[in-house]
Design a protein around this motif. Structure first.
Motif, short mmCIF file in Angstrom:
data_model
loop_
_atom_site.label_atom_id
_atom_site.label_comp_id
_atom_site.label_asym_id
_atom_site.label_seq_id
_atom_site.Cartn_x
_atom_site.Cartn_y
_atom_site.Cartn_z
N ILE A 138 62.89 138.49 61.78
CA ILE A 138 62.33 137.71 60.67
C ILE A 138 61.56 138.61 59.71
O ILE A 138 61.74 138.54 58.48
CB ILE A 138 61.45 136.58 61.21
N TYR A 139 60.74 139.50 60.24
CA TYR A 139 59.97 140.38 59.36
C TYR A 139 60.86 141.42 58.68
O TYR A 139 60.56 141.87 57.56
CB TYR A 139 58.82 141.04 60.13
N ARG A 140 61.96 141.76 59.32
CA ARG A 140 62.89 142.70 58.69
C ARG A 140 63.57 142.08 57.47
O ARG A 140 63.65 142.71 56.42
CB ARG A 140 63.96 143.17 59.70
N ILE A 141 64.04 140.83 57.60
CA ILE A 141 64.72 140.21 56.45
C ILE A 141 63.72 139.89 55.33
O ILE A 141 64.11 139.84 54.15
CB ILE A 141 65.52 138.95 56.87
N LEU A 142 62.45 139.71 55.70
CA LEU A 142 61.42 139.54 54.66
C LEU A 142 61.19 140.86 53.92
O LEU A 142 61.13 140.89 52.68
CB LEU A 142 60.11 139.05 55.28
N ARG A 143 61.07 141.96 54.67
CA ARG A 143 60.82 143.27 54.05
C ARG A 143 61.96 143.69 53.14
O ARG A 143 61.75 144.28 52.09
CB ARG A 143 60.62 144.34 55.14
N LYS A 144 63.19 143.38 53.57
CA LYS A 144 64.36 143.80 52.80
C LYS A 144 64.63 142.90 51.60
O LYS A 144 65.55 143.16 50.82
CB LYS A 144 65.59 143.83 53.72
N GLY A 145 63.83 141.83 51.46
CA GLY A 145 64.00 140.95 50.31
C GLY A 145 65.16 139.99 50.44
O GLY A 145 65.60 139.39 49.45
N GLU A 146 65.68 139.81 51.67
CA GLU A 146 66.80 138.89 51.87
C GLU A 146 66.35 137.43 51.83
O GLU A 146 67.16 136.53 51.62
CB GLU A 146 67.49 139.20 53.21
N VAL A 147 65.06 137.20 52.07
CA VAL A 147 64.49 135.86 51.94
C VAL A 147 63.93 135.75 50.54
O VAL A 147 63.14 136.59 50.10
CB VAL A 147 63.38 135.61 52.98
N ARG A 148 64.34 134.70 49.81
CA ARG A 148 63.87 134.51 48.45
C ARG A 148 63.23 133.12 48.32
O ARG A 148 63.64 132.18 49.00
CB ARG A 148 65.02 134.61 47.44
N VAL A 149 62.25 133.02 47.45
CA VAL A 149 61.65 131.74 47.12
C VAL A 149 61.79 131.54 45.61
O VAL A 149 61.32 132.38 44.83
CB VAL A 149 60.17 131.67 47.53
N ASN A 150 62.47 130.48 45.23
CA ASN A 150 62.76 130.20 43.81
C ASN A 150 63.43 131.42 43.16
O ASN A 150 63.08 131.82 42.04
CB ASN A 150 61.48 129.82 43.07
N THR B 43 53.05 137.05 53.42
CA THR B 43 51.82 136.24 53.36
C THR B 43 51.93 135.10 52.35
O THR B 43 50.98 134.32 52.21
CB THR B 43 50.62 137.12 52.99
N TYR B 44 53.07 135.00 51.66
CA TYR B 44 53.22 133.95 50.64
C TYR B 44 53.08 132.57 51.28
O TYR B 44 53.68 132.29 52.32
CB TYR B 44 54.59 134.06 49.96
N LYS B 45 52.29 131.69 50.63
CA LYS B 45 52.13 130.32 51.11
C LYS B 45 53.00 129.37 50.29
O LYS B 45 52.94 129.37 49.06
CB LYS B 45 50.65 129.91 51.03
N LEU B 46 53.78 128.60 51.00
CA LEU B 46 54.78 127.73 50.37
C LEU B 46 54.14 126.60 49.58
O LEU B 46 53.10 126.05 49.97
CB LEU B 46 55.71 127.15 51.44
N LEU B 47 54.82 126.23 48.50
CA LEU B 47 54.39 125.11 47.66
C LEU B 47 55.40 123.99 47.75
O LEU B 47 56.60 124.22 47.98
CB LEU B 47 54.24 125.56 46.20
N ASN B 48 54.94 122.76 47.57
CA ASN B 48 55.84 121.61 47.56
C ASN B 48 56.86 121.79 46.43
O ASN B 48 56.49 122.04 45.29
CB ASN B 48 55.03 120.33 47.32
N GLY B 49 58.14 121.70 46.79
CA GLY B 49 59.20 121.86 45.79
C GLY B 49 59.81 123.25 45.76
O GLY B 49 60.84 123.45 45.11
N ILE C 25 55.18 131.88 54.66
CA ILE C 25 56.63 131.98 54.74
C ILE C 25 57.09 132.55 56.09
O ILE C 25 58.09 132.10 56.65
CB ILE C 25 57.20 132.84 53.58
N ASP C 26 56.33 133.52 56.66
CA ASP C 26 56.75 134.08 57.94
C ASP C 26 56.66 133.05 59.05
O ASP C 26 57.57 132.93 59.89
CB ASP C 26 55.96 135.35 58.29
N ASN C 27 55.59 132.26 59.06
CA ASN C 27 55.46 131.21 60.08
C ASN C 27 56.50 130.12 59.89
O ASN C 27 57.00 129.55 60.87
CB ASN C 27 54.05 130.62 60.05
N PHE C 28 56.83 129.82 58.64
CA PHE C 28 57.89 128.83 58.37
C PHE C 28 59.22 129.29 58.94
O PHE C 28 59.95 128.52 59.58
CB PHE C 28 58.01 128.60 56.86
N LEU C 29 59.54 130.57 58.74
CA LEU C 29 60.82 131.10 59.23
C LEU C 29 60.86 131.15 60.75
O LEU C 29 61.90 130.89 61.37
CB LEU C 29 61.06 132.49 58.65
#
Length: 322
Positions: free
Chosen positions: A41-53, A60-66, A25-29
């Motif tokens: 980018i790492y700040r908005i990840l730490r603060k939980g502003e980026v959400r997946v589903n 370190t989360y790896k993205l899934l199709n969909g 997810i970090d490399n995607f962003l």
């Protein structure tokens, strides 16, 4: 160059397809939010502003199709990529340096003096230049790296699956890379490998260098062969078995054979002689690469020609017979 504002003012919801499947997810962003500093980018990840589903994730989360990624509003100032034009002479130089291209990868004969990435005062690098040349490509990512002053073969992946497959070949050491270097003195032909462990350190001045350190250094191995003995120098072939920073440069220097015009690990007297003979750049060139093409399922080999400055230097150092 005028300072530009990069704006991502609204919340974005991005559905992941096969292009980005498996990417962290970090490399995607970093790719998605061009011009945004990594610290943001790492700040908005730490603060939980980026959400997946709709859920919080780690960097370190790896993205899934969909997957559906929520990206918060971001506003930063950038003076880099927004000003890069495909018409710039330096960018066009990259177009002319492409050795091979298909739907899955680009093989480039990178010129000396161009960094692989912009940043640290550089207006752009190879990746930013290629993105300007190929604006319709969804993805262009480095498979490996070369130092700014090193020329030669550089691989760029155009598909996530290609990047993953080539990275696996790097890890398994099934990808073969050959470099040519002009080094000081007479290289002993019996020295076929150097296995000194290497450690990255930061000097008091803030410069990053690599040193041999048998206690804390990472294991490193470079294989060597003599291509041609020269007058007070040797043209050698280097085949790195590991991929440490500045590995070839340090492994040659620690044996008393610094590479010509190496401003970090080189010898000033040797550099002065090389300069007097017309060489003004580091003589390290990634000459050849071979690997298994993950789509065509064949072993491919590419060779990058030496630029005239390097060919002229070899000729200038050749032993002149009476």
């Amino acid at each position: 160059m005028t300072e530009q504002t990069t704006e991502f003012p609204k919340v974005q919801f991005v559905e992941i397809d096969e292009v980005h499947e498996g990417q962290r997810i970090d490399n995607f962003l970093i790719t998605k939010l061009k011009g945004v500093p990594k610290s943001v980018i790492y700040r908005i990840l730490r603060k939980g502003e980026v959400r997946v589903n709709k859920g919080r994730i780690k960097q370190t989360y790896k993205l899934l199709n969909g997957d559906v990624v929520r990206i918060p509003p971001v506003r930063v100032k950038s003076d880099q990529e927004s000003n890069i034009s495909s018409g710039l002479k330096s960018v066009q130089k990259l177009e002319q340096a492409i050795i091979y291209e298909d739907k899955y990868l680009i093989v480039l004969n990178k010129p000396s003096g161009i960094a692989v990435h912009g940043g640290s005062g550089l207006s752009f690098g190879v990746i930013e230049g290629l993105r300007a040349l190929r604006p319709k490509e969804k993805m262009l990512e480095l498979v490996h790296r070369l130092d700014r002053d090193t020329s030669g073969i550089l691989l760029i992946a155009k598909k996530r699956s290609t990047l993953v497959a080539l990275h696996e070949q790097l890890r398994s050491k099934s990808m073969n890379k050959i470099y040519w270097a002009l080094v000081e003195g007479e290289w002993d032909k019996s020295v076929r490998s150097v296995q000194e462990p290497l450690l990255k350190i930061n000097t008091k001045s803030g410069e990053r260098i690599v040193v041999v350190d048998r206690e804390q250094g990472k294991s490193s191995c470079t294989m060597f062969d003599v291509v041609e003995p020269l007058d007070g120098a040797t043209l050698i072939e280097a085949r790195p078995q590991t991929g440490r920073t500045h590995q070839i440069r340090v492994h040659t220097a620690c044996k008393g054979h610094a590479i010509a015009c190496d401003d970090k690990y080189g010898d000033k007297a040797f550099a002065a002689r090389a300069n007097s003979l017309g060489l003004k750049r580091l003589f390290l060139h990634a000459k050849e690469i071979s690997f298994y093409h993950p789509v065509s399922e064949t072993t491919v080999r590419f060779e990058a020609e030496l630029e005239p400055a390097l060919l002229n230097a070899i000729e200038a150092f050749r032993i002149k017979s009476d």
